[in-house]
Design an enzyme around this catalytic site. Structure first.
Site, PDB file in Angstrom:
ATOM      1  N   TYR A 147       0.836  -1.210   0.000  1.00 29.73           N
ATOM      2  CA  TYR A 147       0.000   0.000   0.000  1.00 29.73           C
ATOM      3  C   TYR A 147       0.871   1.261   0.000  1.00 29.73           C
ATOM      4  O   TYR A 147       0.722   2.128  -0.858  1.00 29.73           O
ATOM      5  CB  TYR A 147      -0.922  -0.020   1.222  1.00 29.73           C
ATOM      6  CG  TYR A 147      -1.893   1.131   1.275  1.00 29.73           C
ATOM      7  CD1 TYR A 147      -2.950   1.198   0.368  1.00 29.73           C
ATOM      8  CD2 TYR A 147      -1.772   2.139   2.227  1.00 29.73           C
ATOM      9  CE1 TYR A 147      -3.853   2.250   0.415  1.00 29.73           C
ATOM     10  CE2 TYR A 147      -2.671   3.188   2.276  1.00 29.73           C
ATOM     11  CZ  TYR A 147      -3.710   3.247   1.365  1.00 29.73           C
ATOM     12  OH  TYR A 147      -4.603   4.285   1.398  1.00 29.73           O
ATOM     13  N   ASN A 176      -6.160   9.837   8.208  1.00 37.47           N
ATOM     14  CA  ASN A 176      -7.270   9.019   8.744  1.00 37.47           C
ATOM     15  C   ASN A 176      -8.617   9.717   8.599  1.00 37.47           C
ATOM     16  O   ASN A 176      -8.804  10.818   9.110  1.00 37.47           O
ATOM     17  CB  ASN A 176      -7.050   8.733  10.239  1.00 37.47           C
ATOM     18  CG  ASN A 176      -5.994   7.672  10.464  1.00 37.47           C
ATOM     19  OD1 ASN A 176      -4.960   7.698   9.830  1.00 37.47           O
ATOM     20  ND2 ASN A 176      -6.262   6.758  11.376  1.00 37.47           N
ATOM     21  N   SER A 191     -13.764   2.128  13.308  1.00 39.48           N
ATOM     22  CA  SER A 191     -14.811   1.113  13.139  1.00 39.48           C
ATOM     23  C   SER A 191     -14.641  -0.029  14.136  1.00 39.48           C
ATOM     24  O   SER A 191     -15.617  -0.513  14.714  1.00 39.48           O
ATOM     25  CB  SER A 191     -14.825   0.589  11.695  1.00 39.48           C
ATOM     26  OG  SER A 191     -13.518   0.338  11.242  1.00 39.48           O
ATOM     27  N   THR A 212      -0.499   8.111  18.423  1.00 42.07           N
ATOM     28  CA  THR A 212      -1.496   9.136  18.110  1.00 42.07           C
ATOM     29  C   THR A 212      -1.979   9.021  16.663  1.00 42.07           C
ATOM     30  O   THR A 212      -1.256   8.560  15.794  1.00 42.07           O
ATOM     31  CB  THR A 212      -0.935  10.561  18.319  1.00 42.07           C
ATOM     32  OG1 THR A 212       0.126  10.790  17.376  1.00 42.07           O
ATOM     33  CG2 THR A 212      -0.421  10.743  19.734  1.00 42.07           C
ATOM     34  N   ARG A 213      -3.223   9.474  16.469  1.00 43.06           N
ATOM     35  CA  ARG A 213      -3.800   9.576  15.130  1.00 43.06           C
ATOM     36  C   ARG A 213      -4.608  10.879  15.079  1.00 43.06           C
ATOM     37  O   ARG A 213      -4.999  11.428  16.116  1.00 43.06           O
ATOM     38  CB  ARG A 213      -4.740   8.405  14.836  1.00 43.06           C
ATOM     39  CG  ARG A 213      -4.052   7.048  14.694  1.00 43.06           C
ATOM     40  CD  ARG A 213      -3.176   6.964  13.458  1.00 43.06           C
ATOM     41  NE  ARG A 213      -2.587   5.641  13.300  1.00 43.06           N
ATOM     42  CZ  ARG A 213      -1.447   5.268  13.839  1.00 43.06           C
ATOM     43  NH1 ARG A 213      -0.755   6.101  14.595  1.00 43.06           N
ATOM     44  NH2 ARG A 213      -0.965   4.056  13.613  1.00 43.06           N
ATOM     45  N   ARG A 279       0.838  10.270  13.858  1.00 43.39           N
ATOM     46  CA  ARG A 279       0.339  10.633  12.535  1.00 43.39           C
ATOM     47  C   ARG A 279      -0.475  11.904  12.724  1.00 43.39           C
ATOM     48  O   ARG A 279      -1.500  11.892  13.369  1.00 43.39           O
ATOM     49  CB  ARG A 279      -0.517   9.479  12.010  1.00 43.39           C
ATOM     50  CG  ARG A 279      -0.947   9.517  10.578  1.00 43.39           C
ATOM     51  CD  ARG A 279       0.129   9.827   9.600  1.00 43.39           C
ATOM     52  NE  ARG A 279       1.170   8.823   9.413  1.00 43.39           N
ATOM     53  CZ  ARG A 279       1.008   7.643   8.862  1.00 43.39           C
ATOM     54  NH1 ARG A 279      -0.164   7.213   8.502  1.00 43.39           N
ATOM     55  NH2 ARG A 279       2.039   6.851   8.677  1.00 43.39           N
TER      56      ARG A 279
END
Length: 317
Positions: A147, A176, A191, A212-213, A279
């Site tokens: 990916y 994200n 999800s 983190t996101r 991120r």
């Protein structure tokens, strides 16, 4: 006579693609949704089928496509680890052959083309937050490489078609994104957590949960993509499109538990290979060039997302 643009959306029955099709139809455009339905779902676009300006075609972008269009949004590619690792060779083909085929179409029809790239091009970043001029820290032979490197190669192709063949390109690096119509078992953190909470199961945190996101609600993302497509030919990107609000995975789990009223406990599992620790997009370029910034807070976006998954789980039981 009023000019109606013809717009192709590859991956148009996917989570983001279906919202994009919807938005483009609202502008009065004719929309051709192309999808091979590997991760896209007919139910995502079923409500659009009565619109005479909307058409769905089952097609795999790894094969050439001959249609007449004015704009192309290239979103085709499985985007969650569970789906893109299912057939990693096909994932790379989708990014690389798909880009070649769509760029060839753009060259022939003189269409403007937008590539849905990804924050994964930054890999496990050594700088924080990530700016567009950062070249990334990517493992070329890991389990996520199909990916990450597929998307990096697609960006290379876009810029080479732009330089060599004067194709009008736009490159968006998507961070994200979450919202209704996400695949219930796509293995993504939002999800996963919502489904686990609604089923009363424990919520799985990988590692210590301190990674983190940044979570961008899908309507904000679509606004960013459409704004980018609307910029003049001199601006090609790449441009980060995401929400700079940074949350630890643990904080996300706690928000989901609070909003669902679940009794779930947090349980820890080992961190997967090459999973990025941080991120977060730097969106100053998007603010400057597109006048874009996200407007939907995490709590505001989680509520309709939770409601959607409640319906999905009810339908499956």
């Amino acid at each position: 006579m009023h000019y109606v643009p013809r717009i192709l959306v590859t991956g148009g029955a996917g989570f983001i693609g279906s919202f994009l099709c919807e938005r483009l139809l609202e502008t009065g455009a004719e929309v051709l949704c192309v999808d091979n339905f590997f991760t896209g779902r007919r139910t995502n676009v079923a409500h659009l089928l009565n619109n005479p300006k909307f058409e769905v075609m089952r097609h795999d972008v790894t094969f050439p496509l001959f249609v007449e269009v004015d704009q192309i949004y290239n979103l085709a590619c499985p985007a969650s680890p569970i789906h893109y690792q299912f057939d990693p060779v096909q994932t790379t083909k989708t990014s690389v052959h798909g880009a070649i085929n769509m760029l060839g179409l753009a060259k022939r029809t003189r269409a403007r083309i937008l590539q849905a790239s990804t924050s994964e091009v930054y890999g496990d970043p050594a700088i924080h937050p990530q700016t567009e001029d950062y070249w990334g820290n990517v493992n070329p032979i890991g389990i996520r490489s199909c990916y990450d490197e597929g998307k990096r190669c697609a960006e290379t192709l876009f810029f080479d078609y732009h330089r060599q063949h004067k194709v009008e390109i736009k490159v968006a690096r998507i961070f994200n994104t979450y919202g209704p119509r996400m695949h219930p078992n796509d293995g993504r953190v939002v999800s996963n957590f919502i489904v686990q909470a609604l089923k009363g199961e424990d919520i799985t945190l990988y590692g210590d949960g301190e990674q983190t996101r940044s979570f961008c609600y899908v309507s904000d993302l679509v606004t960013g993509l459409v704004s980018l497509m609307g910029t003049g030919p001199e601006f090609v990107g790449p441009v980060n499109i995401g929400n700079p609000g940074e949350f630890t995975i643990r904080q996300l789990a706690e928000r989901v538990i609070a909003l669902t009223g679940a009794k779930s406990k947090l349980v820890h599992r080992p961190l997967p290979q090459d999973d990025p620790k941080q991120r977060q997009p730097d969106i100053s370029l998007a603010q400057e060039k597109l006048g874009w910034a996200p407007t939907v807070s995490l709590d505001e976006g989680l509520k309709p997302t939770i409601a959607y998954f409640e319906e999905e789980i009810r339908a499956m039981s």
